[in-house]
Every structure is written in structure tokens, then in C-alpha cells.
Design an enzyme around this catalytic site. Structure first.
Site, mmCIF file in Angstrom:
data_model
loop_
_atom_site.group_PDB
_atom_site.id
_atom_site.type_symbol
_atom_site.label_atom_id
_atom_site.label_comp_id
_atom_site.label_asym_id
_atom_site.label_seq_id
_atom_site.Cartn_x
_atom_site.Cartn_y
_atom_site.Cartn_z
ATOM 1 N N GLN A 71 0.922 -1.098 -0.116
ATOM 2 C CA GLN A 71 0.114 -0.113 0.087
ATOM 3 C C GLN A 71 0.765 1.288 0.005
ATOM 4 O O GLN A 71 0.343 2.377 -0.223
ATOM 5 C CB GLN A 71 -0.863 0.014 1.203
ATOM 6 C CG GLN A 71 -0.418 0.192 2.743
ATOM 7 C CD GLN A 71 -1.052 0.057 3.737
ATOM 8 O OE1 GLN A 71 -1.398 -1.042 4.210
ATOM 9 N NE2 GLN A 71 -1.729 1.059 4.244
ATOM 10 N N CYS B 127 -5.215 0.382 3.617
ATOM 11 C CA CYS B 127 -5.215 -0.933 4.121
ATOM 12 C C CYS B 127 -6.495 -1.482 3.955
ATOM 13 O O CYS B 127 -6.808 -2.842 3.613
ATOM 14 C CB CYS B 127 -4.598 -1.315 5.595
ATOM 15 S SG CYS B 127 -5.588 -0.193 6.807
ATOM 16 N N HIS C 9 -5.714 -0.940 11.925
ATOM 17 C CA HIS C 9 -5.227 -1.635 10.507
ATOM 18 C C HIS C 9 -6.107 -2.639 10.168
ATOM 19 O O HIS C 9 -6.501 -3.534 10.814
ATOM 20 C CB HIS C 9 -3.653 -2.129 10.645
ATOM 21 C CG HIS C 9 -2.927 -2.377 9.594
ATOM 22 N ND1 HIS C 9 -2.813 -1.919 8.413
ATOM 23 C CD2 HIS C 9 -2.297 -3.661 9.622
ATOM 24 C CE1 HIS C 9 -2.241 -2.416 7.669
ATOM 25 N NE2 HIS C 9 -1.856 -3.743 8.383
#
Length: 354
Positions: free
Chosen positions: A151, A157, A294
Site C-alpha cells: 500500500q 489498508c 489496521h
């Protein structure tokens, strides 16, 4: 002269590989606690080699290189101290090795994933009496997982997690593994936040439904920055659709296991610890919290030496972890799962005719 130069290059290459390998520290002179003794010259050489490997350059302004070198030394010392304990996982020099923990956390700031979640709970994968789940599952072995992606410095993410889950279910249903476009989500999924502040996988799945699918990565390649929404139609690159999506009941690793036995599943984790930042191999057992910041995707599970684990696919390239993957301890003492991995789990649904 050419032969001498070739020999020198081979020796230098072998030395670089040795110094950067997670196991090399244990072969150096060590203290009574098992921590390697490293001279300043050795650390400087390792730093220079790491810089070359990752294409790092620093300005001389305001002592930037000196600060990065000090951060690197601190992280290397932390790695050596951790690995000397011979725990279930090892640390190493990831791409974040020149950052402080705070700088690493600030790379991908975002809204807490669990506070954004709409309720779409399903009992589809709640265990039933008589269920016999496989002892281990690895969707990579079934060809349902595309190559590890990166990424970059974009806080996307959520897009990589959602795309990996869609790629997986498409392969399971149709037999075709097609790498899809994260960039289309970053640019066009306005209900999420592009590179700025993160997003939610459920909203990405809903975008796919509203958008009648997603372009291939080849047709709409990743740029690691948020750009103008330019959804391209192509006759040569297929566009993948889904029918719906559902959420696994929260804080239920058994239901999560049943879901993963059927398909890759998008999840949120708390990535903020220095150990997660520098993770290289083995079964990660923390420390980490449950403030989810995340998104990753679980592509399997298994057990090793009596320790259950999830196989987690990250989106930080192949330098981090086990070539981009992590084993995260499963059946954790808390119902949230380690790093909150069981708190927010979702998956796309696709019928054979879609």
C-alpha cells in the site's frame, strides 16, 4: 582483474544477506544474556546496507541522517534483545527500522475501525452441533490468494483487505484468480476516506455492489495516492462483482474459524506495537491492544508446537513478516482475539451466476 572483482562482489553479497537475516544475530559474539555484541562499525555497515536495500536517502539538513541512524540503532538493539529471549516469534529489520514507534504509528493514522462499523451480523458461520472444521486451512495453497501487494504511504489498508477477500471468494466460486484494483476503491469509494484516515471493509463491499463490480489491477493500477475517480471499462480485463457481504459475530474466534474455513475474511487489528512494526517470523503473541487501526485479511489457520494461529496477509510488501504474511496467535485468552482480530470480521458473498 575481472575475476577478482566478481569474487569480491559475491563475498559482499553473502555478507549483506548474512547481516540482514533474522538468524544472523545469534551467530555473533554474545553477552551472557544471549544478546549480540555489535560494534559501531558493524551497526554502521548494517545501516548502510539496509539503506541500499530499501532505496533510502536522507538530507543533511537538521541532522536527518543522524536521527535516522539513531532510530535504527535503537530498533536493532530492541530486535537483538527480543530475539535473545527465544520466544515464539522473531523480529527483524523491516522497512520501518529507521522510524521511532510514534513515527511508525503516524504513518497510517486512521479512525478506529470498530467505531465505524455498521451492523450486518450473520449467523451463517456460527458453529453448529456436529460441525467438524478442518484442523488447518491455507487458501494460498488453493490458489485463492494473489501475490503480496504494498500500500506504500497511502492509508489504504482497508482497500487491500477488502480486495483480497473479494479475489478469494471469486476464485473459490469461479475458479479464476484475478488481481483487482485497490486504486479504484481509493479514488471512487467516497464513503471511505481514500489515503486520508482509513476506511471500512464493509463500505468497500457495498461500493462493489453499487458499482456493479471492480476493475482489474491491470486496468486500474495502484498509485499509492488518492486521485480522480476514473473507472475504466475494458473488454480484455474482467470486472468482478459480489452479491452481498456479512459480518462475523464479534469476539467469537470459533465462528471466525468456521468463516475462514470457507473463504478469506477481512479483519481489523491493532498494529501499534514496536513488536508488530518489526515482526519477521513465527507466531506473533503480542503485545498489542484492541484499538483497531489496521486492516488485513485472514487466509487460513493452523497449529504449531501446540500453539494455534491465524495466517494473516498484510499489505506492506514482502519485506515485512514472512514474505508479507504473519502468523498471529489464535484462540487467545480474551474473546476479542489477539490484537482484536476477532472484533471486526467481514466477508463478501458471491453466487456462481454473479
Amino acid at each position: 582483474m575481472g575475476i577478482v572483482r566478481l569474487v569480491c562482489m559475491i563475498i559482499f553479497s553473502l555478507l549483506i544477506s548474512f547481516l540482514l537475516s533474522p538468524s544472523s544475530a545469534m551467530d555473533l559474539p554474545v553477552t551472557t544474556s544471549g544478546i549480540p555484541r555489535r560494534s559501531n562499525e558493524e551497526v554502521g555497515f548494517i545501516f548502510q546496507t539496509w539503506m541500499s536495500k530499501h532505496g533510502k536517502t536522507y538530507t543533511n539538513a537538521l541532522g536527518d541522517r543522524e536521527r535516522r541512524f539513531q532510530n535504527f540503532k535503537d530498533n536493532l538493539r530492541f530486535i537483538d534483545q527480543h530475539n535473545a529471549k527465544n520466544l515464539s516469534y522473531r523480529l527483524g529489520l523491516t522497512q520501518f527500522a529507521d522510524l521511532t514507534v510514534q513515527e511508525y504509528q503516524d504513518l497510517f493514522p486512521g479512525r478506529p475501525i470498530q467505531k465505524q462499523r455498521p451492523l450486518r451480523i450473520s449467523r451463517r458461520y456460527v458453529p453448529l452441533a456436529g460441525d467438524q472444521l478442518p484442523e488447518s486451512v491455507d487458501w494460498r495453497q488453493q490458489g485463492a490468494v494473489s501475490e503480496i501487494k504494498d500500500q506504500g504511504n497511502c492509508n489504504s489498508c482497508w482497500a487491500f483487505s477488502a480486495v483480497a477477500a473479494v479475489e478469494g471468494i471469486n476464485k473459490i466460486v469461479t475458479g479464476e484468480l484475478i488481481s483487482l484494483s485497490e486504486q479504484e476503491l481509493v479514488d471512487c469509494n467516497v464513503d471511505n476516506h481514500g489515503c486520508n484516515g482509513g476506511g471500512l471493509m464493509d463500505k468497500a463491499f457495498q461500493f462493489l455492489i453499487n458499482n456493479n463490480g471492480l476493475d482489474s489491477e491491470l486496468d486500474y493500477p495502484y498509485q499509492a495516492v488518492q486521485g480522480y475517480c476514473s473507472r475504466k471499462q475494458s473488454t480484455s480485463n474482467k470486472i468482478i462483482t459480489i452479491n452481498s457481504y456479512e459480518d462475523v459475530p464479534a469476539n467469537d474466534e470459533i465462528s471466525l474459524q468456521k468463516a475462514v474455513a470457507h473463504q478469506p475474511v477481512s479483519v481489523g487489528v491493532d498494529k501499534k506495537s514496536q513488536e508488530f512494526m518489526l515482526y519477521k517470523s513465527g507466531i506473533f503473541t503480542g503485545p498489542c491492544g484492541t484499538d483497531l487501526d489496521h486492516a488485513v485479511v485472514i487466509v487460513g489457520y493452523g497449529s504449531e508446537n501446540g500453539q494455534d494461529y491465524w495466517i494473516v496477509r498484510n499489505s506492506w510488501g514482502t519485506v515485512w513478516g514472512e514474505a508479507g504474511y504473519a502468523k498471529i496467535a489464535r484462540n487467545f485468552v480474551n474473546p476479542t482475539g489477539l490484537c482484536g482480530i476477532a472484533m471486526v470480521a467481514s466477508y463478501p458473498i458471491k453466487s456462481p451466476t454473479s
